[in-house]
Design a protein around this motif. Structure first.
Motif, PDB file in Angstrom:
ATOM      1  N   ALA A 145       0.852  -1.192   0.000  1.00 27.36           N
ATOM      2  CA  ALA A 145       0.000   0.000   0.000  1.00 27.36           C
ATOM      3  C   ALA A 145       0.885   1.238   0.000  1.00 27.36           C
ATOM      4  CB  ALA A 145      -0.929  -0.001   1.211  1.00 27.36           C
ATOM      5  N   TYR A 146       0.401   2.285  -0.683  1.00 20.09           N
ATOM      6  CA  TYR A 146       1.150   3.536  -0.822  1.00 20.09           C
ATOM      7  C   TYR A 146       0.304   4.690  -0.316  1.00 20.09           C
ATOM      8  CZ  TYR A 146       3.352   7.573  -3.107  1.00 20.09           C
ATOM      9  OH  TYR A 146       3.933   8.794  -3.368  1.00 20.09           O
ATOM     10  N   ASN A 147       0.804   5.417   0.675  1.00 19.07           N
ATOM     11  CA  ASN A 147       0.115   6.575   1.237  1.00 19.07           C
ATOM     12  C   ASN A 147       0.237   7.760   0.277  1.00 19.07           C
ATOM     13  OD1 ASN A 147      -0.681   8.857   2.756  1.00 19.07           O
ATOM     14  ND2 ASN A 147      -0.024   7.920   4.663  1.00 19.07           N
ATOM     15  N   GLY A 148      -0.900   8.220  -0.254  1.00 16.63           N
ATOM     16  CA  GLY A 148      -0.878   9.258  -1.271  1.00 16.63           C
ATOM     17  C   GLY A 148      -1.128  10.666  -0.768  1.00 16.63           C
ATOM     18  N   PHE A 162       9.198   8.238  -1.341  1.00 21.24           N
ATOM     19  CA  PHE A 162       8.380   7.143  -1.875  1.00 21.24           C
ATOM     20  C   PHE A 162       8.500   5.906  -0.984  1.00 21.24           C
ATOM     21  CE2 PHE A 162       7.933   3.312  -4.463  1.00 21.24           C
ATOM     22  CZ  PHE A 162       6.710   3.531  -5.074  1.00 21.24           C
ATOM     23  N   LYS A 163       9.705   5.558  -0.589  1.00 16.12           N
ATOM     24  CA  LYS A 163       9.923   4.362   0.216  1.00 16.12           C
ATOM     25  C   LYS A 163       9.222   4.454   1.557  1.00 16.12           C
ATOM     26  CE  LYS A 163      13.642   1.431   2.007  1.00 16.12           C
ATOM     27  NZ  LYS A 163      15.122   1.261   2.117  1.00 16.12           N
ATOM     28  N   ARG A 164       9.272   5.633   2.185  1.00 15.54           N
ATOM     29  CA  ARG A 164       8.670   5.791   3.508  1.00 15.54           C
ATOM     30  C   ARG A 164       7.146   5.750   3.478  1.00 15.54           C
ATOM     31  NH1 ARG A 164      12.687  10.587   5.810  1.00 15.54           N
ATOM     32  NH2 ARG A 164      14.383   9.182   6.446  1.00 15.54           N
ATOM     33  N   ARG A 165       6.568   5.957   2.326  1.00 15.61           N
ATOM     34  CA  ARG A 165       5.114   5.919   2.196  1.00 15.61           C
ATOM     35  C   ARG A 165       4.567   4.495   2.068  1.00 15.61           C
ATOM     36  NH1 ARG A 165       2.601  10.762   0.131  1.00 15.61           N
ATOM     37  NH2 ARG A 165       4.066  12.493  -0.051  1.00 15.61           N
ATOM     38  N   LEU A 166       5.443   3.507   1.921  1.00 15.38           N
ATOM     39  CA  LEU A 166       5.022   2.144   1.596  1.00 15.38           C
ATOM     40  C   LEU A 166       4.818   1.269   2.830  1.00 15.38           C
ATOM     41  CD1 LEU A 166       7.335   1.355  -1.458  1.00 15.38           C
ATOM     42  CD2 LEU A 166       4.880   1.832  -1.517  1.00 15.38           C
ATOM     43  N   ALA A 167       3.908   0.319   2.691  1.00 11.11           N
ATOM     44  CA  ALA A 167       3.701  -0.752   3.664  1.00 11.11           C
ATOM     45  C   ALA A 167       3.462  -2.040   2.880  1.00 11.11           C
ATOM     46  CB  ALA A 167       2.520  -0.445   4.571  1.00 11.11           C
ATOM     47  N   TYR A 168       3.858  -3.181   3.459  1.00 11.90           N
ATOM     48  CA  TYR A 168       3.748  -4.472   2.780  1.00 11.90           C
ATOM     49  C   TYR A 168       3.054  -5.476   3.702  1.00 11.90           C
ATOM     50  CZ  TYR A 168       7.795  -2.240   0.549  1.00 11.90           C
ATOM     51  OH  TYR A 168       8.647  -1.339  -0.035  1.00 11.90           O
ATOM     52  N   TYR A 169       2.404  -6.456   3.103  1.00 10.69           N
ATOM     53  CA  TYR A 169       1.819  -7.527   3.915  1.00 10.69           C
ATOM     54  C   TYR A 169       1.911  -8.862   3.182  1.00 10.69           C
ATOM     55  CZ  TYR A 169      -2.424  -7.566   1.009  1.00 10.69           C
ATOM     56  OH  TYR A 169      -3.311  -7.685  -0.036  1.00 10.69           O
TER      57      TYR A 169
END
Length: 306
Positions: A145-148, A162-169
């Motif tokens: 997911a990317y926080n926009g 960009f990297k700090r906005r990301l989350a993975y599952y």
């Protein structure tokens, strides 16, 4: 935190041992009865690739495009002034596509945090009946997911790269259709956020998702979607996400009506945001609408799948 990891790993090991025991018992029973029947794949454990918010063990057929709208109103506890939450709303819109009967991909966009998300979903094992039956289905899911938001962090000193906005599952879904009425699934889930704004909060969260479906009548079923977070990000506030509702199969599409204490509608939001308290009325009414379009001709090998 170490106890959470141990519990998480122990849960997976216990599920694996239980599966082996069930398979051994069913194989022995078939041998005693002398039955040799053709294998048949068990389908429609759930009527949708999603329980409510979480992925289910169901897969899209090859060449099928699922256009999905998830709509969540405001809190019922807001009272009459906001028409018990109906004056406020959040939404997620998504497109999921079945590359094959065992592989799907999807993208979505939520109004909450203007978040974009995507996933890949692969079926490792299908439940079957007949000769040497397989008692469960196994599905592996991975996504991001990317926080926009223009200002995604409350701390202005954190550069919103960009990297700090990301989350993975990642999650492994273990499910079974017990009969024509009851289906259950468990899904050990791991979520990683590249950055958190408070040092005492873990970047990694682990949870066990429980999905259940009980068929009430021919085209209506009760559905429950619950996640138990092993190391909650808010020890003194927030609650585990719980959604309860109804599946309504109209033939052309699946319509879901539900109540939920979660505003978010993707895995990052479900597990890492402060969900409401059901007992205090911090719940939202919502609906999900799914419409599947068949974009290419179904092969005979895929007709049993969906």
């Amino acid at each position: 935190m170490k106890q959470s990891y141990r519990f998480f790993i122990s849960s997976i090991m216990l599920l694996g041992m239980s599966w082996q025991a069930i398979m051994a018992q069913e194989d022995n029973l078939i041998g005693l009865l002398g039955e040799e029947t053709e294998k048949e794949q068990v389908v429609n454990a759930f009527k949708s690739p999603r329980v409510v918010n979480s992925h289910s063990i169901e897969m899209l057929g090859a060449g099928a495009l699922d256009f999905r709208i998830l709509h969540r109103f405001g809190k019922i506890s807001d009272g009459f002034y906001n028409l018990f939450g109906l004056d406020n709303a959040s939404m997620r819109m998504s497109f999921d596509y079945g590359i094959s009967s065992n592989l799907s991909i999807g993208i979505g966009r939520s109004t909450n945090r203007k978040e974009m998300d995507g996933f890949a979903k692969y079926r490792l094992l299908s439940q079957t009946r007949g000769s040497k039956p397989i008692p469960i289905s196994l599905v592996l899911v991975g996504g991001a997911a990317y926080n926009g938001l223009r200002a995604p962090f409350s701390n202005p000193e954190i550069e919103p790269t960009f990297k700090r906005r990301l989350a993975y599952y990642t999650q492994l879904i273990i499910g079974r259709k017990f009969n024509e009425k009851i289906s259950l699934q468990l899904a050990p889930t791991w979520l990683h956020r590249n950055i958190v704004e408070q040092q005492q909060i873990d970047n990694d969260l682990m949870a066990i998702e429980l999905g259940a479906r009980y068929k009430l009548v021919k085209r209506v079923a009760l559905i429950i979607d619950y996640s138990y977070i092993l190391n909650p990000p808010f020890p003194n506030s927030g609650h585990n996400p719980l959604s309860i509702g109804f599946d309504i199969d109209t033939g052309g599409h699946v319509f879901q009506l539900h109540f939920s204490n979660a505003v978010g509608m993707n895995e990052r939001a479900l597990l890492s945001e402060a969900n409401g308290d059901w007992l205090n009325g911090d719940i939202q009414f919502g609906f999900n609408l799914s419409r599947v379009f068949q974009l290419k001709k179904i092969k005979k090998a895929d007709q049993l799948v969906h």
